[in-house]
Design an enzyme around this catalytic site. Structure first.
Site, PDB file in Angstrom:
ATOM      1  N   HIS A  91       0.841  -1.203   0.000  1.00  0.00           N
ATOM      2  CA  HIS A  91       0.000   0.000   0.000  1.00  0.00           C
ATOM      3  C   HIS A  91       0.869   1.243   0.000  1.00  0.00           C
ATOM      4  O   HIS A  91       1.854   1.321   0.734  1.00  0.00           O
ATOM      5  CB  HIS A  91      -0.954  -0.009   1.197  1.00  0.00           C
ATOM      6  CG  HIS A  91      -2.120  -0.894   0.961  1.00  0.00           C
ATOM      7  ND1 HIS A  91      -3.346  -0.426   0.567  1.00  0.00           N
ATOM      8  CD2 HIS A  91      -2.230  -2.243   0.998  1.00  0.00           C
ATOM      9  CE1 HIS A  91      -4.159  -1.446   0.394  1.00  0.00           C
ATOM     10  NE2 HIS A  91      -3.502  -2.559   0.635  1.00  0.00           N
ATOM     11  N   PRO A  92       0.490   2.214  -0.813  1.00  0.00           N
ATOM     12  CA  PRO A  92       1.279   3.450  -0.879  1.00  0.00           C
ATOM     13  C   PRO A  92       1.019   4.326   0.339  1.00  0.00           C
ATOM     14  O   PRO A  92      -0.034   4.248   0.968  1.00  0.00           O
ATOM     15  CB  PRO A  92       0.742   4.133  -2.142  1.00  0.00           C
ATOM     16  CG  PRO A  92      -0.694   3.686  -2.194  1.00  0.00           C
ATOM     17  CD  PRO A  92      -0.673   2.253  -1.692  1.00  0.00           C
TER      18      PRO A  92
ATOM     19  N   SER B 202      -6.159   3.580  -6.118  1.00  0.00           N
ATOM     20  CA  SER B 202      -5.585   4.402  -5.049  1.00  0.00           C
ATOM     21  C   SER B 202      -5.662   5.884  -5.375  1.00  0.00           C
ATOM     22  O   SER B 202      -5.936   6.710  -4.499  1.00  0.00           O
ATOM     23  CB  SER B 202      -4.126   4.004  -4.784  1.00  0.00           C
ATOM     24  OG  SER B 202      -4.068   2.757  -4.129  1.00  0.00           O
TER      25      SER B 202
ATOM     26  N   GLU C 298      -9.220   6.984  -4.713  1.00  0.00           N
ATOM     27  CA  GLU C 298      -9.517   6.978  -3.279  1.00  0.00           C
ATOM     28  C   GLU C 298      -8.857   8.157  -2.586  1.00  0.00           C
ATOM     29  O   GLU C 298      -9.496   8.856  -1.779  1.00  0.00           O
ATOM     30  CB  GLU C 298      -9.061   5.648  -2.664  1.00  0.00           C
ATOM     31  CG  GLU C 298      -9.897   4.468  -3.131  1.00  0.00           C
ATOM     32  CD  GLU C 298      -9.223   3.111  -3.015  1.00  0.00           C
ATOM     33  OE1 GLU C 298      -9.867   2.113  -3.383  1.00  0.00           O
ATOM     34  OE2 GLU C 298      -8.044   3.039  -2.576  1.00  0.00           O
ATOM     35  N   GLN C 299      -7.584   8.410  -2.895  1.00  0.00           N
ATOM     36  CA  GLN C 299      -6.891   9.530  -2.258  1.00  0.00           C
ATOM     37  C   GLN C 299      -7.493  10.871  -2.705  1.00  0.00           C
ATOM     38  O   GLN C 299      -7.660  11.780  -1.897  1.00  0.00           O
ATOM     39  CB  GLN C 299      -5.388   9.470  -2.536  1.00  0.00           C
ATOM     40  CG  GLN C 299      -4.726   8.313  -1.808  1.00  0.00           C
ATOM     41  CD  GLN C 299      -3.217   8.434  -1.701  1.00  0.00           C
ATOM     42  OE1 GLN C 299      -2.660   9.529  -1.695  1.00  0.00           O
ATOM     43  NE2 GLN C 299      -2.539   7.296  -1.600  1.00  0.00           N
TER      44      GLN C 299
ATOM     45  N   VAL D  59      -2.123   2.389   6.868  1.00  0.00           N
ATOM     46  CA  VAL D  59      -3.171   2.000   5.929  1.00  0.00           C
ATOM     47  C   VAL D  59      -4.517   2.308   6.565  1.00  0.00           C
ATOM     48  O   VAL D  59      -4.775   1.932   7.709  1.00  0.00           O
ATOM     49  CB  VAL D  59      -3.098   0.502   5.557  1.00  0.00           C
ATOM     50  CG1 VAL D  59      -4.229   0.120   4.611  1.00  0.00           C
ATOM     51  CG2 VAL D  59      -1.749   0.155   4.946  1.00  0.00           C
TER      52      VAL D  59
ATOM     53  N   ALA E 148      -8.823   2.836   5.145  1.00  0.00           N
ATOM     54  CA  ALA E 148      -9.813   2.969   4.067  1.00  0.00           C
ATOM     55  C   ALA E 148     -10.276   4.428   4.110  1.00  0.00           C
ATOM     56  O   ALA E 148     -10.980   4.825   5.035  1.00  0.00           O
ATOM     57  CB  ALA E 148     -10.972   2.008   4.292  1.00  0.00           C
ATOM     58  N   VAL E 149      -9.860   5.218   3.138  1.00  0.00           N
ATOM     59  CA  VAL E 149     -10.087   6.666   3.186  1.00  0.00           C
ATOM     60  C   VAL E 149     -11.493   7.081   2.757  1.00  0.00           C
ATOM     61  O   VAL E 149     -11.878   8.234   2.980  1.00  0.00           O
ATOM     62  CB  VAL E 149      -9.043   7.437   2.342  1.00  0.00           C
ATOM     63  CG1 VAL E 149      -7.637   7.211   2.884  1.00  0.00           C
ATOM     64  CG2 VAL E 149      -9.133   7.072   0.867  1.00  0.00           C
TER      65      VAL E 149
END
Length: 174
Positions: free
Chosen positions: A74-75, A91, A94-95, A127, A129-130
């Site tokens: 995960h970044p 990603s 999400e970000q 990590v 979940a955003v």
């Protein structure tokens, strides 16, 4: 994720060969096709809940080294990959959805400092979940979780990865 939403039913997914099944689920678990490879044996899937549960069972029975590799895949949030444009499509979305692409210079500095402190303390990236979180909630979350022990954080990261996977499955089969 390679498949676009609404292009494949769970029944059709369940009928695929293992390589095609894995290809269609690419990105559900960040850079970790081994989860879909192992979950394939649990077919057929008649619900997203069933598919998600099968994938989580694979994760739960994986070795600690495999779980750590998944966490490390995960970044960092608003990190080097985001700056360089090398995040996965999922990603990136999400970000962006959490407003991490709109951080002020000060916010970016705070988040990167928190990311660094977290990685130094635990040995893996933060990590979460955003989805549904603001960038401020995310930064406050990193700060709060820094007081946890490593085992608690390891388990929390895996829980968050499970949430991320569910959001991605929901999007794939929307």
């Amino acid at each position: 994720m390679n498949a676009t939403p609404n292009t494949l039913t769970l029944q059709a997914l369940s009928a695929l060969s293992q390589p095609d099944f894995v290809s269609h689920l690419d990105g559900i678990f960040e850079h970790s096709p081994w989860i879909a490879e192992r979950a394939w044996a649990q077919r057929p899937f008649d619900s997203i809940d069933g598919l998600h549960a099968a994938m989580l069972a694979v994760l739960d029975t994986a070795s600690t080294a495999e779980q750590l590799a998944l966490i490390c895949a995960h970044p960092e949030l608003a990190g080097k990959e985001a700056e360089e444009g090398t995040l996965t499509t999922a990603s990136t979305g999400e970000q962006r959805g959490a407003g991490l692409d709109q951080c002020s210079k000060g916010e970016l500095q705070r988040l990167r400092s928190l990311n660094k402190a977290y990685r130094e303390r635990f040995g893996f990236p933060f990590v979460v979940a955003v989805k549904g979180l603001s960038r401020h909630q995310i930064m406050d979350g990193v700060e709060a979780r820094l007081s946890n022990d490593r085992d608690t954080e390891f388990a929390r990261c895996l829980q968050e990865i499970g949430k991320i996977a569910r959001f991605r499955l929901d999007a794939l089969f929307a």
